[in-house]
Design a protein around this motif. Structure first.
Motif, short mmCIF file in Angstrom:
data_model
loop_
_atom_site.label_atom_id
_atom_site.label_comp_id
_atom_site.label_asym_id
_atom_site.label_seq_id
_atom_site.Cartn_x
_atom_site.Cartn_y
_atom_site.Cartn_z
N ASN A 72 36.75 60.28 77.28
CA ASN A 72 37.78 59.45 76.67
C ASN A 72 37.29 58.22 75.92
O ASN A 72 38.10 57.43 75.44
CB ASN A 72 38.80 59.01 77.73
N LYS A 73 35.97 58.03 75.80
CA LYS A 73 35.45 56.87 75.06
C LYS A 73 34.39 57.34 74.07
O LYS A 73 33.39 57.94 74.46
CB LYS A 73 34.82 55.85 76.02
N LEU A 74 34.62 57.04 72.79
CA LEU A 74 33.64 57.34 71.75
C LEU A 74 33.00 56.03 71.31
O LEU A 74 33.62 55.22 70.62
CB LEU A 74 34.29 58.03 70.56
N HIS A 75 31.77 55.81 71.75
CA HIS A 75 31.00 54.63 71.38
C HIS A 75 30.30 54.96 70.07
O HIS A 75 29.35 55.73 70.03
CB HIS A 75 30.01 54.33 72.50
N LEU A 76 30.80 54.39 68.98
CA LEU A 76 30.34 54.74 67.64
C LEU A 76 29.36 53.69 67.13
O LEU A 76 29.74 52.55 66.85
CB LEU A 76 31.55 54.87 66.71
N HIS A 77 28.09 54.08 67.02
CA HIS A 77 27.00 53.19 66.62
C HIS A 77 26.90 53.21 65.10
O HIS A 77 26.33 54.12 64.51
CB HIS A 77 25.70 53.70 67.26
N LEU A 78 27.46 52.18 64.46
CA LEU A 78 27.72 52.20 63.02
C LEU A 78 26.68 51.48 62.18
O LEU A 78 26.75 51.56 60.94
CB LEU A 78 29.09 51.57 62.75
N ALA A 79 25.76 50.76 62.79
CA ALA A 79 24.76 50.06 61.99
C ALA A 79 23.49 49.87 62.80
O ALA A 79 23.53 49.60 64.00
CB ALA A 79 25.29 48.71 61.51
N ASP A 80 22.37 50.01 62.11
CA ASP A 80 21.05 49.81 62.71
C ASP A 80 20.08 49.50 61.58
O ASP A 80 20.50 49.24 60.46
CB ASP A 80 20.63 51.06 63.50
#
Length: 847
Positions: A359-367
């Motif tokens: 139920n949780k989508l941890h979206l890593h959007l920048a690096d």
């Protein structure tokens, strides 16, 4: 101007005179014909040169041209994950540029490279690099004034039978010297014989009654069968019916559509339960009833109905399922920054997460390698920061990294537009998945730094210095020399500049706006805050700030200040545990989520327990079991990183006991396959963890298909442990304890119960769930075959039943394996997909 860029440009200018005779036609021809071969010579050489004499690895590159060339005319740029620090060659030098980018140049005396003659360069690199996927493709041939080209021999291809990536430029890995990184490394080569001796054969011959993830209780009420082939007829309030539509759509795809002629499903929400998302599902021949404590519970009840179904049989016995979630937080982390993932991949992943009650989508959007979300008013973040190409000035794109090559339009580049992100949010909401966005800061921020420097240059050229400096993230007078964990020299925001906080405030406001436009309020923001490597020491602003306020930790200062900024906007604060360990707890808001990612064999339980004892909500993210960018098995051909674990198969994930982290010292080994001790006697926790999260970092994943291979079927086991606590899991001792391979707290009876549960789980995967993945178009990993020559012939199996196995004879022909008529000889073994259209990775048989 950036010191690294200046160095590169200077190097190119030095070659201008000698390269004047080179033409674009010659460069193109050479890029097509030059043969490059890469060899990992030794992952643990006897004598590593200083200053990395404790651990290094030795590699070799060879170059062969079909025509005479002048090597002084060319440079070759390539990605090398670990920096080269010692070169052994009469002909070539190698220079580390930034990150993983390196440049190969001919030595000044090397003037002539005759046709069909091979020239080599051996070199030592830091640390270790041992899976084939870590040796990156797309070497770039460049010359001043000409368009650069990718050298054709360094491109990857795809195997027709397995659809897995091939690396023709990379020599075979055949020895333990290419697998083990130190004298005390006991990592096994997981070939067919090893798997045979280590794995257990499936025991189920048919699909058992059950579902993934396991419910609290499943009771068969009678032997009568319920036929679902005519569909189902859901009776519920209109608002509830709309909320259940994604689950109903999945059932329809599985052959159970919504139909007036179908069996009636009555849905109510009158269940009282303390468990998150609890429900009761009762199947009778004349009706199905769902009683849940909220709409999510009813949604998950329908997903359980879908899980009970086999595609080849739409009948079920009368039964009752009583269920509820183990953890409130059941997450999956997707890194779209290092290498971009398509919107379709994210939408498909959300659907699979919901199917298995994550139920949780941890979206890593920048690096460092990419900024992946369009931000209003800051176009450079995506026009520059979302692309890697061959612009060494970095005014139009980022430096090539991670084998990106030069094509700005390739799949590793890109970003989500505002409309894309809104669509993702709305799709996630429909599937009861919360999106938690993250832009990693203050380290891991090179894409933002470079983009804002391009913005600075743009407005300075327009003579608008105030606008130019508005969101600048670095200080030109800062002379600090540092190297990040990924070997960048310039990837950290300056935490002492007010403009840094203005930038982050702008980003937060724009993300909040996007969530509002989507009708999906932002609840939690993940600030990153990990792996900041020695920046700011010579920053005038930081020196002045330190003198003024006596800061205990610049990273802690940054996190505390951003945490307040986030909390003041009404959001929960989340961050990686190493950064959060730098803060003064008293300066943090009340709602803090700590993602505890220290490895278990390196006292990772202490970090998790300390943060729980701070009163924070700890999400267990132990990389030695939840990082799906690591290999399934310790074998060079298995894709993945290797620093925290050499093998994470589904059974290891299934065996995880997230409520008792130190206890794994009794059943697991360290990254070097050694036993270890976990001392929890002085760090006992005072409360339970909040949840668990799987991770798909993308450094080595250059396509959606590769990402799916790493995620499935491990996601099933993650969902199992996130939703369901097994009876065999070792209870945590609040008074503390010490665990090792010598302790006997994980009893024989518990081990036997775990094995029984695994067999049940594996049968559900083999008989039911892989077929559903296939129907959904997901590229799951086909298991490798355990096999051994016995007195009765070749004995072979895979961990999941219902999967076909094949063997190869001496002539190279493949035959279907029959355990009742075993072949006497075989060269290789492999498994096939459920639909028999794709082969798994083949393993050689040894005597």
């Amino acid at each position: 101007m950036n010191k690294v860029i200046l160095s590169v440009i200077t190097g190119l200018l030095l070659l201008t005179h000698s390269a004047q005779s080179a033409t674009q036609t010659e460069l193109n021809r050479l890029a097509e014909s030059l043969q490059v071969n890469y060899q990992l010579v030794d992952a643990n050489p006897v004598n590593c040169p200083a200053p990395h004499e404790k651990q290094c690895y030795l590699s070799a590159l060879t170059f062969t041209s079909s025509t005479d060339i002048d090597p002084q005319q060319w440079h070759i740029y390539f990605s090398q994950l670990m920096p080269v620090y010692k070169v052994d060659s009469k002909w070539f030098d190698i220079e580390h540029i930034n990150g993983d980018l390196h440049r190969i140049s001919a030595k000044q005396a090397f003037k002539d490279m005759p046709a069909n003659t091979t020239f080599a360069v051996q070199f030592y690199s830091q640390e270790s690099q041992i899976t084939r996927s870590e040796f990156l493709p797309n070497f770039v041939l460049a010359a001043p004034g000409l368009d650069s080209k990718v050298i054709a021999s360094t491109k990857t291809s795809v195997d027709n039978e397995t659809q897995l990536e091939l690396q023709p430029y990379l020599q075979p890995f055949t020895t333990d010297a290419q697998l083990q990184v130190s004298d005390d490394d006991e990592t096994p080569w997981m070939g067919a014989n090893y798997l045979y001796d280590s794995y257990t054969k499936p025991t189920f011959k048919t699909a058992p009654l059950g579902l993934i993830p396991s419910p609290i209780k499943l009771e068969q009420l009678s032997s009568s069968r319920i036929d679902l082939s005519k569909g189902i007829n859901v009776v519920a309030k209109k608002s509830h019916y709309i909320a259940l539509m994604p689950a109903l759509e999945r059932l329809a795809k599985l052959g159970v559509p919504q139909s007036k002629e179908g069996i009636v499903i009555n849905v109510s929400q009158q269940l009282t339960s303390q468990l998150p998302d609890a429900y009761e599902l009762t199947l009778r021949h004349n009706a199905i009833t769902i009683n849940a404590n909220n709409t999510r519970g009813a949604f998950y009840a329908l997903q359980s109905l879908a899980a009970l179904i086999s595609l080849d049989d739409l009948t079920l016995p009368e039964l009752k399922v009583t269920d509820g979630a183990r953890y409130e937080y059941r997450g999956m982390h997707i890194d779209v920054a290092r290498n971009f993932r398509s919107k379709a991949f994210i939408l498909n992943t959300i659907e699979q997460m919901a199917a298995y009650k994550l139920n949780k989508l941890h979206l890593h959007l920048a690096d460092d390698e990419g900024w992946r979300l369009q931000i209003a008013g800051l176009p450079e973040l995506t026009s520059v920061g979302a692309n890697r190409c061959f612009d060494l000035t970095e005014q139009t794109c980022l430096l090539p990294q991670l084998g990106a090559g030069i094509n700005a339009n390739s799949g590793i580049n890109g970003y989500f537009s505002r409309a894309d992100y809104i669509e993702i949010l709305q799709h996630a909401k429909k599937h009861f998945v919360e999106v938690i966005p993250s832009f990693d800061m203050p380290g891991h921020s090179r894409a933002a730094v470079v983009a804002m420097e391009a913005r600075f240059n743009h407005f300075m050229a327009l003579n608008k210095p105030a606008l130019a400096k508005q969101y600048r993230l670095t200080e030109p007078e800062d002379t600090t020399a540092y190297s990040s964990i990924q070997h960048y020299k310039d990837n950290t925001l300056n935490v002492c500049l007010d403009t840094t906080y203005d930038f982050i405030d702008k980003i937060l406001d724009e993300v909040i706006t996007l969530h509002k436009e989507a009708g999906v309020p932002l609840n939690t923001y993940h600030i990153g805050a990990d792996e900041t490597a020695g920046a700011w020491l010579q920053s005038p602003s930081c020196i002045a700030l330190q003198q003024k306020t006596k800061i205990h930790s610049f990273n802690g200062y940054f996190i505390e200040r951003i945490a307040k900024l986030v909390a003041d906007k009404g959001l929960n604060v989340a961050g990686w545990s190493d950064g959060l360990s730098d803060v003064n707890v008293n300066n943090m808001p009340s709602n803090v989520y700590s993602y505890a990612w220290a490895t278990l064999s390196d006292e990772g339980h202490k970090v998790a327990h300390n943060h729980i004892n701070n009163g924070w909500k700890v999400v267990v993210t132990s990389p030695d079991v939840t990082y799906f960018d690591f290999p399934y098995q310790s074998h060079p051909q298995e894709r993945g990183n290797h620093w925290a674990s050499r093998a994470i198969d589904s059974k290891k994930v299934f065996s995880f006991m997230p409520d008792n982290l130190p206890a794994h010292a009794q059943i697991w080994r360290s990254v070097k396959h050694q036993t270890y001790v976990a001392d929890d006697s002085q760090s006992a926790r005072t409360a339970d963890a909040y949840g668990i999260q799987g991770h798909l970092w993308s450094e080595l994943l250059r396509s959606d298909q590769q990402a799916e291979y790493m995620m499935y079927p491990r996601l099933f086991a993650l969902a199992e442990r996130a939703w369901h606590k097994a009876e065999w899991e070792l209870d945590y001792k609040n008074e503390g304890a010490i665990y090792s391979h010598k302790t006997q707290q994980f009893t024989l009876a518990m081990q036997q119960q775990k094995e029984q549960d695994w067999q049940h789980f594996a049968a559900l995967v083999g008989f039911k769930e892989l077929a559903k993945l296939e129907q959904a178009g997901r590229f799951y990993r086909i298991p490798t075959v355990a096999a051994k020559k016995t007195d009765s012939g070749i004995d072979a199996f895979v961990p999941y039943p219902n999967i076909a196995v094949e063997y190869q004879d001496k002539l190279g022909n493949w035959h279907r394996y029959d355990s009742h008529n075993k072949p006497l000889q075989a060269v290789k073994v492999r498994a096939k997909s459920i639909n028999n259209e794709r082969a798994g990775r083949a393993l050689k048989l040894t005597n």
